[in-house]
Every structure is written in structure tokens, then in C-alpha cells.
Design an enzyme around this catalytic site. Sequence first.
Site, short mmCIF file in Angstrom:
data_model
loop_
_atom_site.label_atom_id
_atom_site.label_comp_id
_atom_site.label_asym_id
_atom_site.label_seq_id
_atom_site.Cartn_x
_atom_site.Cartn_y
_atom_site.Cartn_z
N TYR A 59 -17.69 -8.76 0.01
CA TYR A 59 -16.57 -8.15 -0.69
C TYR A 59 -15.28 -8.53 0.05
O TYR A 59 -15.00 -7.99 1.13
CB TYR A 59 -16.67 -6.63 -0.70
CG TYR A 59 -17.74 -6.04 -1.58
CD1 TYR A 59 -18.46 -6.80 -2.48
CD2 TYR A 59 -18.04 -4.68 -1.49
CE1 TYR A 59 -19.45 -6.24 -3.28
CE2 TYR A 59 -19.01 -4.10 -2.30
CZ TYR A 59 -19.72 -4.88 -3.18
OH TYR A 59 -20.69 -4.30 -3.96
N PHE A 211 -21.28 0.30 -10.91
CA PHE A 211 -20.50 0.35 -12.15
C PHE A 211 -20.73 1.67 -12.88
O PHE A 211 -21.02 1.69 -14.08
CB PHE A 211 -20.83 -0.82 -13.06
CG PHE A 211 -20.36 -2.16 -12.58
CD1 PHE A 211 -19.37 -2.28 -11.62
CD2 PHE A 211 -20.92 -3.33 -13.08
CE1 PHE A 211 -18.93 -3.53 -11.17
CE2 PHE A 211 -20.49 -4.58 -12.65
CZ PHE A 211 -19.50 -4.68 -11.69
N LEU A 213 -18.68 3.69 -13.92
CA LEU A 213 -17.66 3.82 -14.96
C LEU A 213 -17.57 2.55 -15.79
O LEU A 213 -16.56 2.28 -16.45
CB LEU A 213 -16.30 4.16 -14.33
CG LEU A 213 -16.27 5.47 -13.56
CD1 LEU A 213 -14.92 5.67 -12.89
CD2 LEU A 213 -16.58 6.65 -14.49
N LEU A 220 -17.68 1.28 -20.62
CA LEU A 220 -17.83 2.56 -21.30
C LEU A 220 -17.07 2.53 -22.63
O LEU A 220 -16.13 1.76 -22.81
CB LEU A 220 -17.26 3.70 -20.45
CG LEU A 220 -17.94 4.00 -19.12
CD1 LEU A 220 -17.22 5.15 -18.43
CD2 LEU A 220 -19.41 4.33 -19.30
#
Length: 283
Positions: A59, A211, A213, A220
Site C-alpha cells: 500500500y 471493501f 462500503l 453499494l
Amino acid sequence: MNTPPAHFLLGGERRVARLGFGAMRLALGGSVRDPGTAVAVLRRAAELGVNHIDTAGFYGAGELRAHELIRRALSPYPEDLVIATKVGPILEGGFLPTGEATAGQLRGLVEEDLRRLGRDHLDLVYLRLSGAPGESRGESPGERFAVLAELRREGLIRHLGVSNAGAGQLAEARSIAPVAAVQNLFHVHHRDDSDVLAQCERHGIAYVPYFPLGGGQDRLDPARLAGVAARHEASTAQVALAWLLATSPVTLPIPGTSTLGHLEENIAAAALTLTAGDLAELG
């Protein structure tokens, strides 16, 4: 109406708040453009009671690298803090992983995580299986997971996990060493992983939805959450997180954000209790 438990015993021993924090958006894909802002978000998360932070050595881009941001923000680390990291994907010159570590490379990746985070052991290390979410279900974790199991016996890792794993892969990993957590794609509008979640429930394994959301192409649908959100005077994101907390006592969502406002909104979802009617409406 039952209030979901606020904490979970990771590996049967480490008490963590069920709503954690994913560090990916601090280093990739978020709105943060300077390390100081990222550090402020991490410190505020800790102030709000978050003691489970998810990261990975891959990351990062430029000055924004998740491991270094976590170390700058939170070291010396609180005793109750659990930092989870993932190994498997490797960078090959870019800022997104394009290769897969061999079994022989995993020790080096774990040692690099230890050095970058400034720790003498890692709390939780996932073997991240290859492929896009849900597409690695035929890969055997055996040889590579056995390497991590040896590092656990040596004391470099406290708990082991698997990520992007199917039920068969989880069972295979458990035959090699105890599995404390599974990190897979799962949210209120993506529930294809119910077999793995059920296995986690049976064996007291944390199920960590990434994930939570939505993310990437798997988003979503706010319209499907709007009615419940309006009744509770909450955001649709808060409803989605509350649904994850209510759906099983072993779920540990790790919503990520790069802004203080969204962080505080997300953490407030832990206080949102959905009714049976709400859950029925959400399906």
C-alpha cells in the site's frame, strides 16, 4: 432488537473493537495528498477507540506509504493495538502489485514488514491469495501458508489469516496452522461469501470484510439503503457498516478513509442498532 457486541477476541485472546480501520486509502486511491493529513486520520482513529488497523507492504505511492504512516502516527504503539498486514502480492516496479511471492520469498516480506513498522513481531499476517476478489478459489495455500506457520512458531507472527479465500482453502489452511481471521470481499450488497462466513462462525474465526462500503467495480446502491438511513437519521454508509456488525458476531469491518469527517462518521456507525424490520428491509 439486539445490540451487536462491540468487541471480538481475535484468536481467542486479543480483544479488539469490531469496527477497525483500513489504511489502504491513506496511501492509494484516497484524497490524501500529504503525510501530515494521513497521520492525523490515524491518530484520530486511535482516539476514537480503534485498535485494529489493516495495512499491507504494497500500500503506497511516493511519500504516502501505509506502514511508514502508521509507524509515524502511532509508535510507540499502544499495547492493545493490533496491526494486521498481508503478504503474497509483490510490486514489480509500479505502485500496484503485479506479481506473486513464492514460498521462498515470504520470510523476506515478513521481515520487511517488521522493519518498516518498527516491531519485533506482527500481530496478524494474512496470506493474500492471488487473483481478483473471489477469483482465487482454486489455488492451494498449502506451501506458502506453511512458511507463515513456521514464522509463527518462531515468534515473528502472533496470528495467521487468509485473504481472498474460499471455504476449501480456509479448511486447508486450518489443517496446517490455526487461522485467526479471514479477509474477503463482503458487504450488504455482495453476500456471495456466506459459506466462508459460516465456517468462521463455527470455529470462532474473525471475518474481516474488505471493501465494506463497496469498492472498485463492486459498489453499494445507496437507494437500497436510503429508507433505513432516513429512519435512523444516519448516512447510508453508516447503515452498511451497522448491517455488517449485525449480520454476525464474528464480522470485523475495516472501513478506510482519508478524511477526518468520514472517519468520525464511520466510527459512529458502531452505535447504530438496526431493528429486525431494518434488517428485513435490507434483505
